[in-house]
Design a protein around this motif. Structure first.
Motif, short mmCIF file in Angstrom:
data_model
loop_
_atom_site.label_atom_id
_atom_site.label_comp_id
_atom_site.label_asym_id
_atom_site.label_seq_id
_atom_site.Cartn_x
_atom_site.Cartn_y
_atom_site.Cartn_z
N PRO A 1 0.78 -1.22 0.00
CA PRO A 1 0.00 0.00 0.00
C PRO A 1 0.82 1.28 0.00
N LEU A 2 2.12 1.23 0.26
CA LEU A 2 2.84 2.50 0.34
C LEU A 2 3.03 3.13 -1.02
N PHE B 1 -6.42 5.81 -0.26
CA PHE B 1 -5.69 7.01 0.09
C PHE B 1 -5.20 7.76 -1.14
N TYR C 1 -7.69 9.89 -2.23
CA TYR C 1 -7.79 11.15 -1.48
C TYR C 1 -6.84 12.19 -2.05
N VAL C 2 -5.62 11.75 -2.27
CA VAL C 2 -4.61 12.69 -2.78
C VAL C 2 -5.06 13.22 -4.15
N GLU D 1 -7.72 15.76 -3.87
CA GLU D 1 -7.24 17.08 -3.48
C GLU D 1 -6.61 17.80 -4.66
N LEU E 1 -11.99 16.09 3.59
CA LEU E 1 -11.75 15.74 4.99
C LEU E 1 -12.73 14.67 5.45
N LEU F 1 -11.58 11.56 4.09
CA LEU F 1 -10.38 11.07 4.78
C LEU F 1 -10.74 10.43 6.11
N LEU F 2 -11.66 11.06 6.80
CA LEU F 2 -12.11 10.50 8.07
C LEU F 2 -12.71 9.11 7.84
N VAL G 1 -11.98 7.13 5.40
CA VAL G 1 -10.88 6.21 5.07
C VAL G 1 -10.24 5.69 6.35
N GLY G 2 -10.05 6.63 7.28
CA GLY G 2 -9.46 6.22 8.57
C GLY G 2 -10.30 5.15 9.23
N TYR H 1 -9.91 1.88 7.50
CA TYR H 1 -8.61 1.28 7.80
C TYR H 1 -8.60 0.69 9.19
N ALA H 2 -9.23 1.39 10.10
CA ALA H 2 -9.30 0.90 11.47
C ALA H 2 -10.02 -0.45 11.52
N LEU I 1 -6.11 -0.46 2.70
CA LEU I 1 -6.63 0.68 1.95
C LEU I 1 -7.12 0.26 0.57
N LEU J 1 -20.09 8.96 5.93
CA LEU J 1 -19.21 10.13 5.94
C LEU J 1 -18.63 10.38 4.56
N LEU K 1 -25.72 15.67 7.00
CA LEU K 1 -24.74 14.73 7.54
C LEU K 1 -25.32 13.95 8.72
N LEU L 1 -26.09 9.97 8.83
CA LEU L 1 -25.48 9.12 9.87
C LEU L 1 -26.57 8.44 10.69
N VAL M 1 -9.08 15.50 11.94
CA VAL M 1 -9.15 14.29 11.11
C VAL M 1 -7.80 13.57 11.16
N VAL N 1 -7.36 11.77 14.28
CA VAL N 1 -8.09 10.51 14.29
C VAL N 1 -7.26 9.41 13.63
N LEU N 2 -6.65 9.78 12.50
CA LEU N 2 -5.83 8.79 11.80
C LEU N 2 -4.69 8.32 12.69
N VAL O 1 -6.00 6.09 15.28
CA VAL O 1 -6.32 4.77 14.73
C VAL O 1 -5.04 3.95 14.62
N VAL P 1 1.91 2.85 7.50
CA VAL P 1 1.09 3.32 6.38
C VAL P 1 0.31 4.56 6.78
N LEU P 2 -0.34 4.48 7.94
CA LEU P 2 -1.15 5.61 8.37
C LEU P 2 -0.29 6.83 8.61
N LEU Q 1 0.29 8.45 5.53
CA LEU Q 1 -0.91 9.17 5.12
C LEU Q 1 -1.01 10.51 5.83
N ILE R 1 -0.79 18.43 2.37
CA ILE R 1 -1.94 18.94 1.62
C ILE R 1 -2.62 20.08 2.37
#
Lengths: 509, 493, 590, 99
Positions: B65-66, B127, B130-131, B134, B167, B170-171, B173-174, B177-178, B183, B204, C581, C585, D42, D45-46, D49, D61-62, D65, D72
Motif C-alpha cells: 500500500p505504500l 488514500f 484522497y490525494v 485534493e 476531509l 479522509l475520516l 478512510v481512517g 482502515y481501522a 486501503l 461520511l 450529515l 449518519l 481528522v 483521528v488517523l 487509529v 502506512v497511516l 498518510l 496537503i
C-alpha cells in the motif's frame, strides 16, 4: 400469419430510405443562404429518390417479402427499420407529400431569409416521419417520434415573431409531455414483456399479458395511447394544434397531412393492430372508450371549426376532426373499418395538404388570411379555388373524392362491427364539415369582394395571365388531382384503398 | 500497457510544469499538443481495457500500500476516456481565445487538474484517491479563480467546500482502515463484516463526496463557481470535475458492500437526488443568465446519477438471476451512459454558452436575441446538447434514462420513474427558455448588440461534442460493454 | 357495346374538362374555344341516347377499378328515364346560347355535369355508383340554381344546398345499411332491404333522403325558390329530370312488392296527397310564372309519390304502381320541361312570327300536365289510376282523389300561363335553334309517352278512345278551367279580396314553410351566440378569480427560487450540510 | 479509556468543532482557521487509529498518510489565505467605491 411464415430479409434498403432524407438534411445545414440551386437539387433529389424507393419496394413487399435492418441500441433492444405493408403505406405518403411540399416550399420561401435552416429541419422532419413509418418496434418508434417533435419546433417557430415563438412553445410543451408519457408506456410494456416488435394481428406476449394481468395491460394501453393522443390531437389533448398554426404554410401543410398528427394516429394503429391485436384489445375492453374518444373528437373538432374565421384556424380544427377518423377506424373490430381508418391516413393527407397549399396561396398571392376576406377570389385564382373546392368536397365526404371512400368504408365497417350508431357520427361530421367548408367554397366562387379590394377582377378577361407562381400552384393542383384520383380509382390495384385493405386483412389474419 | 496508465497521470503533471515555465504562446501550443495526446491515450486505454480486461500497474518501486498503485477496469477506462475526449475538445476550444482561458495560468492548472482526474479514476487504493481528489479540488479552484475578481469569492467558497468534502472522505478512510487494516477497496470489501462503524464510514465518505458533487441540498457552491469561471473552464468543471467525486461514491458503494443500513442511506441519497432533479431544474427555469442556467442544470443532472444507489444496492447482495440483480445491472449501465452523455452534452452546452457570451459581450438571456440567425451553429449546439440532457431520443442520455426506467421497474421501485420523466421535461423546458431568447428577433436590427468575432474552433468544437452526444445514442453498445469489464455486477444479459 | 358506354360517359365529362381548361388559356383562345364548345355541347349527351335506344342490348359494363368498382346497366326501369334525361338535357343545352345566356360556358358545364350524374342515377347498377351519381347531380345542380348569381339565386342556392347535403347524408346512412346487408348491386337491394332487421330505419332514411329531391312535403321548400332563380334551361332539367332521380331512388331501394309496410306506405301517401293539394293554393298566390310552375311540380311529384306510397303499403299493387310511376315520370318530365323552357321561349319569341306556335306549344304542354284527353298526361294518369286500384288513404278512395290533382294542376297552370302571358318579354329577338329544340320537346313529349307505354314501359293498357275514358280524363281539366274562369271573372269584377284577386307572392312567399323555418334557425343561432357570450363572460370572471388566487399563493417555482436564494448564503447551506450529515449518519445507524 | 481512545475522541471532537465553525461563520479568515482545526482533527483521528491498532509499533502506512495529509493541508491553507486576502481587498475596494 405468424412471423415465421414471412420471409424476413436483412437489407440496407430501409436504412437507405431513411438516409435519403437525412443526408440532404445534414448537408443543407452547411449550405450558405445563396446556394439556391444546390439546395434545390439536394431537396428534390432526396425526395425523388425516396419516392422511387417506395415504388420499387411496394410489389415485393405486397408479395410477402419483409426487408429489415437492425442495430443494437442497448443490450436486448434493437433499432429496427422494417419495410412491411403498413410502413411502406405511410412512408409512401410521406415521400410523395414531401416531394410536393418541397416544391411548394421552394416557391414559398423564394427570397425569404434562413432558408438553409428551414430546409434542413424540413428534411429532418421528413426523416423522422420516415423513421416512424419504418420503425419495427416501439423503441425505434419512440426515437423517431421524439425526433419529429424536435425537428418540427424550429419550423413552427420559423418566423421568430412573438406569436410564432408562443405557438411553438405550446406545441413543444404538449408534444414533449406526450412523448414522455409514451416513453413511460413503452418502458412499462418492455419491462413487462420484453422488447415488443410490431407484428400483424398483435404480439403473443402482449396477448398473454392481457390474459394474465388485464388491469396492467389496460393501464399500459392507456398510457401509450395518451402519449400518442397528444400528437393525434384527440380531444382533450388537441390544444396545441390550432396554436401551431403560426407556422409557415408549407409547415402547416406537412404537419397536418403527414408529419405530426399522422405520426400520432399511425402509432395508434401500431398499438391496436400490431401490438395488442384487435381481438385482444376488444376483449380487454379498451376499444370502446377509444372509439368514443374518436367520436367526441370528430364532432368537437368540427363544431370548433365552424367558428373560426381564420382560414388556417378552420383547417386546424378540421384536422382535429378528420384525423380522428383514423382512430375511429382502427378502434372497431372489422376489416372494413380498419381499412377505412388506415386509408384515411393517406386520403386525409392528400386533401388536407391541398387545403393548406391553397391557404398558403391565398395568403402569399393576395395576403388573405380570413374566410371573410375570400369572396370573389375564385375569379382571380380559379385553379387554386378549384383545388380548394375539390379538397373541401372530399373532406365533407362527397363522392368521388377520396374522403368519400374513407367514409364509406368506415360506415360499412361500423355496421359490420355492430356499432351502427357510428354512422350517425359520420353523418353529423359530414354535415358539420359541409357547414364550415361550403360557405368558403361559396364565397370563393359566388360572392363579390368588398369595395376597394385591389386584386378584384370584374371579368375573367382582366385576370393576370398567371394567377400564382408556378412552384406554389403546381403542388396544390397536383395534390388536388391526387385526392380526386384516390377516390376515382380507389378500387384499382395498388391504390391506397387496395393497400389499406391488404394491411387490414393481414391484421385480422 | 502499464506505461500507459502511468503516462496518463504523469504526462499531464509534467506538462503542467513545462507550460508553467514557458512563455504564454509556447505554453499554449504545448498544452494543446499534450491535450490531444492525452485524448489519444485515453482512447487507447479504452480500447485496451475493452479488449484485454483490467489493467494494473505500480508507480515507483514501492509496492502497495505504500506505493502508488494504478488500476484500470471498465469504469475507470470509461471515465478516463470521457475526460480525454472532453478534455481534448475543450483544450481546442480554449486555444481559440485568451479570454476564454482566463489567463496564462490556464494551461498548467488545467493539466494539473487533468492529472488529478486521471489519478482519481486510476487510483487503486483509498488514500491515493484522497490525494488525487485534493489535486482535482485545488486544480478546479484554481481554474475558477481565473474568472477574475467576480469569481474569486465563488472560488474561495469552492475551496472550503472541496477541502471539507475531502476531509470527510479522509475520516471515512481512517475508519475503514481501522476496521480492515487495508486501503485497498477490494480487500477491504472482503474483510468487512458490516456494522455501525462501516456504515458510518460509508455515510461520511458519501456525504463528503456528495458535497463535492453538488448533490441537493449541498449544491449552493456550484452555480456561482461554474458560472463565474472562464468560458473554457466551466465545461471542465461541470462535465468532468463533478464526475470525479461521483466516481468515488460509485467505487465505495460497489466495493464495500453488505453493510446493514446501507439501503436506508442509499434511499435517502436517492431521494435527495430526485428532489434535486426537480428543484434545480425549476430554479434553472428562473435564471436570467445563460451560464447560471447551465450551472443549475448540472445540479439537476447530478441528481439523476445518485439514483444509482437505491436501484443498485439491493442487487449487490442478491443472487445472480434475481430481479434485483438485473435491476442493478441495468441501473449501472444506465448511469454510465448518463455520465458520459452529461459529460459530452454539458461541456458542449457550456462551451456554446461561453461562445455566445463572448460574442454578445454578456450571457444575459435578453442580450442573446437573434442568436439563432446570427450564430446558428452555436444555437444548434446549445439545442442539441439540451436535447441530450433532457434524455430525448435518440441521444445517449435517452439510452441511459431508458435503462434507469427499466431498472426502476425491474427493482419494483417505480416511484423513481416519474422523477426521471418529469426531470427530462423540465430540462427541456429551460433549454427551450434559452433557445427562445435566441429565437427572439427584435423588430429593428439596431436593437441587437453588435457581435464580437469568435474563433471558428469555438464554434466547431462544442458542435462536434454535441453531435457525438446525440449520435452515440444510436450506437452505444460498445461503450456500455466497456463498463462491464471488471464490474462486480457482471454483464448484462 | 362497352365502347358506347365509354363514349357516353366520357363525352360529357371531357366537354366539361375542356370548357374548364380552355377557360384558363389566353383571352382570345379561351373565348373562341368556349363558344365552340358550348355550341356543340348538346352532342355530348347523344351517345347516352344511343344507349337508351339500345336498352338492355347495350349490356352491363363493369369497371372494377373505378371508385369502389363501378357497374352500369340500362334496365327496364332506367331505360325510359335515360331517354327522358337525354332529351331534356339535350334541349336545355341547345337553349344555352353563347352571347345570350349569361356565362354560357359555365351553365353548359354544370348542365353537362348534372347530366352525367342524373343519367348515371338511372343506369347505375351498383349502390356506390348510384350514390356517386346522385351526389354529382346534386352538386352540379347547385351550380345551376345559383347561376344567375342574384340575391334570390344565392338564397335559393343556400336553401338548396343545405337540404341537398342533408339528403345526401340520409341517403348515405341508408345505403350504407343496405350495402352492409348485401345490397351492393341495385338489383339485389330491394330484396335485401325487405329482409333486413333494420328495414324500418332504412326506409325512413331513404324516404327522407330521396324525399328532398322528390319534393315531398315538408322537404319541398327549396323547389319554389330554386326554379324561378335558375335560368329556364336549368329549371327545365331540375324539374323534369332531377326530381325524378329522387323517385328512382325510392323505386330502386324501397322493398316495393317484397314486403308490406302499411305504416310507412300510408305516411308517404298522406304526405304526398298533402303536397299534391296544398301546392295548389300556395302556387295560386304567386306572382312569378316559374314559381307557379314550381308548385305545379310539387303537386305532380305528390301525385307520383302517392304511387310509391301505395306500392310500399300494398305489395300486390307494387308492380303496376312502379310501372305507372315510371311512365308518369317520363310524361311529367317532358311536359314540365317543355313548360319551363317555354317560359324562355315565350319571352324570346312571344312577340315574333313564331308567337302562334309558341302559344300552341305551351298550351299543349300545359294540357298534358293537367292530363287532358289524348295528351301524354292522359296516358300516365290512366296508368296511375289503374295501378292504385282499390287503395285508400284515410278511408278515401285514391282512385277518386287522384283526378282532382289534375284539377289543381289545371288551376296552377292557368295561373302560370296568365302570369307568363302578361309578364315581361326579352328585348332581343329569339334564336331559331332554341325554338326548334323546344318544339321537339313539345312534340316528343306527347308522342313519346304514348310510344313508350306498352313498349318500354309494360303498362297493362293505354286509355282507349271510348267516351267514358275520355270523360274520365276530361272532367278534372274542365273543372279546373271552370274554376279558373270563375276566379278570373270574380277578380275582374273585384269581388275578391285584394290578396286573392291580385296575389303578389307576399301573402305566402315562395318556399312557404321555409319562412318560419328560417326564422327558427335564426333564432337558434342567436340563442347559441348568446350562450357563447355568456360562457365567455363566465370564463373571464373565473379566470380573473383564478388569477386573484394565483397572485396570492406562492407558486412552486417561486418557492424553489426563494429557497435556493437562501441556500446561497454560506451559513444556511452550512447548517443544511450539517443537517444532511446528521440525517445520513442517523439513517445509517438506524 | 486508553490514550488511543482519548486521542480518537479528541480528534473527532476537533473535526466536529472545526467543521461546525467552518460552516457557520461568516468571516473568511475564521473559516481558514476552522478548516485547519477540522483538518487537524481528522489527522489526529488517523494517528489515533494507527496508535490503537498497535501502540508499540504504530502502523507506518497511516503515518505516511498523515504526513501527506499535513502537506496537503498546508498547501490548501496557503492557497486559501492568498485568496482570502484578494477577496477581502476586493470587498474593501467595492465598499470604498460605494462610499
Amino acid at each position: 400469419m405468424t412471423p415465421g411464415e414471412v420471409p424476413v430479409q436483412n437489407d440496407l434498403v430501409p436504412l437507405v430510405m431513411l438516409l435519403a432524407s437525412l443526408t440532404p438534411a445534414v448537408l443543407i445545414f452547411f449550405l450558405r443562404e445563396e446556394q439556391v440551386r444546390l439546395r434545390t437539387v439536394l431537396n428534390l433529389g432526396g425526395a425523388l429518390a425516396k419516392v422511387g424507393l417506395v415504388i420499387w419496394l411496394v410489389p415485393p413487399v405486397v408479395g410477402g417479402t419483409r426487408l429489415e435492418w437492425r442495430s443494437t441500441l442497448v443490450p436486448g433492444i434493437d433499432l429496427v427499420l422494417r419495410a412491411e405493408p403498413l410502413s411502406l403505406f405511410f412512408a409512401g405518403l410521406s415521400a410523395v407529400l414531401w416531394l410536393v411540399t418541397t416544391v411548394f416550399a421552394i416557391g414559398y420561401f423564394e427570397q425569404a431569409p434562413h432558408r438553409s435552416r428551414f430546409f434542413g429541419f424540413f428534411s429532418l422532419c421528413v426523416t423522422a416521419s420516415t423513421g416512424i413509418a419504418l420503425s419495427g418496434n416501439w423503441v425505434t418508434f419512440l426515437i423517431f417520434y421524439e425526433l419529429l417533435t424536435l425537428a418540427t419546433y424550429p419550423l413552427v417557430a420559423h418566423r421568430q415573431t412573438p406569436e410564432a415563438l408562443a405557438g411553438a412553445r405550446t406545441y413543444l410543451a404538449y408534444t414533449l409531455t406526450g412523448g414522455v408519457v409514451l416513453l413511460l408506456g413503452v418502458a412499462w410494456l418492455t419491462s413487462l414483456v420484453g422488447p415488443v416488435e410490431f407484428t400483424d394481428g398483435g404480439v403473443e406476449e402482449v396477448a398473454r399479458l392481457a390474459q394474465e394481468q388485464p388491469v396492467v395491460a389496460t393501464l399500459v394501453f392507456g398510457t401509450i395511447l395518451t402519449g400518442l393522443a397528444v400528437k393525434a390531437a384527440l380531444v382533450p389533448l388537441h390544444g396545441w394544434l390550432p396554436k401551431a398554426m403560426v407556422a409557415p404554410a408549407p409547415v402547416s401543410a406537412l404537419l397536418h397531412a403527414v408529419a405530426v398528427v399522422k405520426a400520432g394516429v399511425f402509432g395508434i394503429v401500431r398499438l391496436v393492430h400490431h401490438t395488442y391485436g384487435p381481438e385482444v384489445a376488444q376483449a380487454l375492453g379498451v376499444l370502446l372508450p377509444l372509439m368514443l374518444l374518436a367520436c367526441v373528437t370528430i364532432v368537437y373538432g368540427s363544431v370548433r371549426a365552424l367558428r373560426q374565421d381564420s382560414i388556417k384556424g378552420r383547417l386546424a380544427y378540421s384536422t382535429v376532426s378528420q384525423v380522428a377518423y383514423v382512430t375511429l377506424g382502427v378502434s372497431m373490430v372489422s376489416v372494413l373499418a380498419t381499412t377505412g381508418g388506415v386509408v384515411h391516413i393517406v386520403h386525409q393527407g392528400l386533401m388536407k395538404i391541398t387545403l393548406f397549399f391553397c391557404a398558403g396561396l391565398f395568403a402569399e398571392v393576395l395576403s388573405l388570411h380570413k374566410v371573410s376576406e375570400l369572396p370573389g377570389v375564385g375569379r382571380r385564382m380559379p385553379l387554386t379555388s378549384a383545388a380548394f373546392t375539390v379538397a373541401a368536397l372530399g373532406m365533407i365526404g362527397l363522392p368521388p373524392m377520396a374522403g368519400f371512400v374513407s367514409k364509406w368504408q368506415l360506415g360499412l365497417g361500423s355496421i359490420e362491427a355492430g356499432q351502427s350508431w357510428v354512422v350517425v357520427v359520420l353523418v353529423l361530421s359530414s354535415l358539420l364539415n359541409a357547414a364550415y367548408f361550403l360557405p368558403v367554397v361559396y364565397a370563393l366562387w359566388l360572392r363579390t369582394p368588398e369595395e376597394g379590394v385591389q386584386w378584384h377582377v370584374e371579368q375573367r378577361r382582366e385576370r393576370p395571365a398567371v394567377e400564382a407562381p408556378k412552384a406554389l400552384l403546381l403542388p396544390a393542383v397536383v395534390t388536388a388531382v391526387l385526392a380526386l384520383a384516390a377516390g376515382l380509382l380507389a378500387a384499382a390495384p395498388y391504390a391506397p384503398l387496395d393497400m389499406a385493405r391488404f394491411i387490414a386483412e393481414l391484421s385480422y389474419g | 500497457m502499464s506505461d500507459l496508465l502511468a503516462a496518463l497521470v504523469l504526462v499531464p503533471l509534467g506538462a503542467a510544469v513545462v507550460t508553467a515555465l514557458l512563455p504564454a504562446r509556447a505554453a499554449g501550443r504545448v498544452g494543446l499538443v499534450v491535450a490531444l495526446a492525452l485524448g489519444a491515450g485515453s482512447v487507447l486505454l479504452a480500447l485496451e481495457v475493452g479488449s484485454s480486461g483490467v489493467l494494473e500497474a505500480a508507480l515507483g518501486d514501492w509496492s502497495i500500500p505504500l506505493g502508488i498503485g494504478l488500476r484500470a477496469d471498465g469504469l475507470s477506462a470509461l471515465m478516463v476516456l470521457l475526460t480525454g475526449v472532453v478534455g481534448a475538445f475543450v483544450s481546442v476550444y480554449a486555444s481559440g481565445s485568451a479570454a476564454a482561458r482566463g489567463g496564462a495560468l490556464f494551461w498548467p492548472v488545467w493539466l494539473v487538474l487533468w492529472a488529478g482526474l486521471n489519478a482519481v479514476y486510476l487510483a487503486a487504493d483509498l488514500f491515493n484517491t484522497y490525494v488525487a481528489l485534493e489535486l482535482v479540488g485545488l486544480g478546479a479552484v484554481g481554474l475558477v479563480a481565473l474568472g477574475g475578481p467576480a469569481a474569486l469569492a465563488a472560488a474561495l467558497r469552492y475551496l472550503f467546500v472541496a477541502v471539507l468534502g475531502s476531509l470527510a472522505y479522509l475520516l471515512g478512510v481512517g475508519l475503514v482502515y481501522a476496521e480492515t487494516a487495508t486501503l485497498d477497496i477490494a480487500t477491504a470489501g472482503q474483510r468487512l463484516e458490516g456494522g455501525v462503524v462501516m456504515v458510518t464510514a460509508l455515510s461520511l465518505m458519501t456525504v463528503g463526496m456528495a458535497l463535492k458533487t453538488a448533490l441537493f441540498p449541498l449544491h449552493a457552491w456550484l452555480p456561482p463557481a461554474h458560472s463565474g469561471a472562464p468560458a473554457a473552464v466551466s465545461p471542465l468543471l461541470s462535465a468532468l470535475v463533478v464526475k470525479a467525486s461521483f466516481y468515488v461514491v460509485v467505487r465505495l458503494w460497489f466495493g464495500l458492500p453488505g453493510a446493514d443500513g446501507a439501503m436506508a442511506v442509499a434511499t435517502l441519497v436517492g431521494v435527495l437526488g430526485a428532489v434535486g432533479v426537480v428543484w434545480a431544474a425549476v430554479v434553472a427555469l428562473r435564471q436570467t443568465h445563460l451560464k447560471r442556467m447551465v450551472a443549475y442544470s448540472t445540479v439537476a443532472q447530478v441528481g439523476y446519477l445518485f439514483l444509482l444507489l437505491p436501484l443498485a444496492v439491493p442487487g449487490l447482495a442478491a443472487p445472480a438471476g434475481a430481479a434485483e440483480a438485473d435491476a442493478a445491472r441495468l441501473a449501472w449501465s444506465g448511469v454510465a451512459a448518463l455520465v458520459v452523455a452529461h459529460g459530452l452534452a454539458k461541456s458542449a452546452m457550456f462551451m456554446s454558452a461561453g461562445t455566445l457570451a463572448r460574442a454578445h459581450g454578456s450571457d444575459r438571456l435578453d442580450d442573446l436575441h437573434g442568436a439563432v440567425t446570427r450564430m446558428p451553429a452555436v444555437a444548434m449546439t446549445f439545442a442539441l446538447s439540451g436535447v441530450c440532457l433532457a434524455g430525448l431520443p435518440p441521444t445517449l442520455a435517452f439510452v441511459g434514462k431508458w435503462q434507469l426506467v427499466q431498472a426502476a421497474l425491474a427493482a419494483g421501485q417505480w416511484w423513481w420513474v416519474p422523477v426521471l420523466l418529469v426531470g427530462g421535461l423540465l430540462t427541456f423546458a429551460y433549454t427551450a427558455a434559452g433557445l427562445r431568447a435566441m429565437f427572439d428577433e427584435p423588430q429593428r436590427a439596431d436593437e441587437l448588440v453588435e457581435l464580437r468575432p469568435v474563433a471558428r474552433r469555438m464554434v466547431v468544437a462544442p458542435l462536434v461534442l454535441a453531435v457525438l452526444a446525440v449520435a452515440l445514442g444510436l450506437r452505444s453498445v460498445e461503450l456500455l460493454a466497456l463498463v462491464e469489464v471488471g464490474s462486480v455486477l457482471g454483464s448484462l444479459p | 357495346m362497352s365502347a358506347l358506354w365509354v363514349v357516353a360517359v366520357l363525352a360529357p365529362v371531357t366537354t366539361v374538362l375542356l370548357l374548364a381548361v380552355v377557360g384558363l388559356g389566353p383571352r382570345e383562345v379561351s373565348a373562341r374555344g368556349r363558344t365552340t364548345l358550348v355550341r356543340w355541347a348538346p352532342l355530348a349527351v347523344l351517345p347516352a341516347g344511343l344507349l337508351a335506344l339500345a336498352g338492355p342490348r347495350a349490356g352491363a359494363v363493369d369497371v372494377p377499378w373505378l371508385v369502389l368498382g363501378t357497374r352500369l346497366e340500362v334496365d327496364e326501369l332506367g331505360r325510359p328515364l335515360l331517354l327522358l334525361a337525354v332529351l331534356l338535357y339535350g334541349v336545355a343545352l341547345v337553349a344555352v346560347r353563347p352571347g345570350r345566356t349569361t356565362r354560357a360556358p359555365v351553365l353548359s358545364g354544370f348542365l353537362l355535369m348534372s347530366f352525367v350524374g342524373n343519367a348515371g342515377v338511372f343506369v347505375a347498377a351498383d349502390t356506390v355508383t348510384f350514390y356517386l351519381c346522385f351526389t354529382v347531380m346534386s352538386l352540379a345542380a347547385y351550380g345551376l340554381v345559383v347561376h344567375e348569381n342574384t340575391a334570390s339565386a344565392r338564397r335559393a342556392g343556400r336553401v338548396y344546398i343545405v337540404l341537398a347535403v342533408a339528403s345526401e347524408m340520409f341517403i348515405l346512412a341508408g345505403l350504407l345499411l343496405v350495402v352492409q346487408e348485401g345490397g351492393l348491386l341495385v338489383a339485389d337491394a330491394a330484396d335485401v332491404v325487405a329482409g333486413s332487421e333494420a328495414r324500418g330505419v332504412i326506409v325512413l332514411l331513404l324516404l327522407l333522403g330521396f324525399g328532398v329531391k322528390a319534393g315531398t312535403v315538408p322537404l319541398h321548400v327549396w323547389l319554389p325558390l330554386a326554379h324561378p332563380a335558375a335560368p329556364p334551361a336549368a329549371s327545365a332539367v331540375l324539374s323534369g329530370a332531377m326530381l325524378k332521380a329522387g323517385l328512382v331512388g325510392w323505386l330502386r331501394y324501397l322493398p316495393l312488392g317484397e314486403v308490406a309496410m302499411p305504416g310507412w306506405g300510408a305516411t308517404l301517401v298522406v304526405l304526398a296527397v298533402l303536397g299534391a293539394f296544398l301546392a295548389v293554393p300556395a302556387g295560386l298566390l304567386q306572382a312569378d310564372p316559374k314559381v307557379a310552375l314550381a308548385y305545379s311540380s310539387i303537386s305532380q311529384m305528390g301525385f307520383l309519390s302517392v304511387l310509391v306510397g301505395v306500392a310500399l303499403a300494398r305489395p300486390d299493387l307494387a308492380e303496376a304502381c312502379v310501372v305507372a310511376a315510371v311512365l308518369y315520370a317520363v310524361h311529367h318530365g317532358l311536359a314540365k320541361g317543355a313548360l319551363f323552357l317555354g317560359v324562355g321561349v315565350w319571352r324570346a319569341h312571344g312577340a315574333g312570327p313564331a308567337r302562334p306556335w309558341v302559344l300552341v306549344g305551351l298550351g299543349v304542354a300545359a294540357l298534358a300536365v293537367a292530363g287532358a284527353p289524348l295528351s301524354s298526361g292522359a296516358v300516365a294518369k290512366y296508368a296511375a289510376k289503374q295501378s292504385v286500384g282499390s287503395a285508400t288513404v284515410l278511408g278515401v278512395d285514391l282512385a277518386l282523389l287522384l283526378p282532382l290533382v289534375g284539377t289543381g294542376s289545371t288551376l296552377l297552370l292557368a295561373r302560370g300561363g296568365w302570369l307568363l302571358l302578361r309578364g315581361r318579354r326579352d328585348e332581343r329577338p329569339g334564336d331559331l335553334a332554341t325554338l326548334v329544340a323546344w318544339s321537339v320537346l313539345v312534340v316528343g313529349g306527347i308522342t313519346l309517352t304514348w310510344l313508350l307505354a306498352g313498349r318500354w314501359v309494360p303498362v297493362e293498357s293505354v286509355p282507349g278512345l271510348e267516351p267514358v275514358t275520355l270523360w274520365d280524363a276530361a272532367w278534372p281539366v274542365l273543372l279546373g278551367l271552370g274554376l279558373a274562369g270563375l276566379g278570373w271573372w270574380l277578380s275582374a269584377r273585384e269581388r275578391l279580396p285584394a290578396w286573392a284577386a291580385h296575389p303578389d307572392g307576399r301573402l305566402l312567399p315562395p318556399g312557404d314553410l321555409l319562412v318560419p323555418e328560417e326564422a327558427m334557425v335564426r333564432r337558434l343561432l342567436h340563442l347559441e351566440r348568446r350562450v357563447e357570450v355568456a360562457v365567455a363572460r363566465a370564463r373571464q370572471v373565473l379566470g380573473r378569480a383564478g388569477l386573484f388566487v394565483a397572485d396570492r399563493s406562492p407558486s412552486p417555482t417561486t418557492l424553489a427560487a426563494t429557497g435556493d436564494a437562501g441556500l446561497a448564503r454560506w451559513q444556511v447551506s452550512g447548517a443544511v450540510l450539517l443537517a444532511v450529515l446528521l440525517l445520513v449518519l442517523a439513517v445509517g445507524a438506524w | 479509556m486508553t490514550d488511543g481512545d482519548v486521542f480518537l475522541l479528541l480528534g473527532v471532537g476537533l473535526a466536529v468543532l472545526g467543521t461546525v465553525r467552518l460552516v457557520l461563520t461568516g468571516d473568511h479568515l475564521r473559516r481558514v482557521v476552522a478548516l485547519n482545526v477540522a483538518g487537524s482533527g481528522v489527522l489526529m483521528v488517523l494517528v489515533a487509529v494507527a496508535y490503537r491498532s498497535n501502540p508499540e509499533e504504530p502502523d507506518s502506512v497511516l503515518h505516511a498518510l498523515v504526513l501527506t495529509g499535513i502537506v496537503i493541508t498546508v498547501s490548501v491553507t496557503g492557497l486559501a489565505l492568498a485568496m482570502v486576502r484578494r477577496v477581502e481587498r476586493d470587498e474593501q475596494d467595492r465598499q470604498a467605491s460605494h462610499e
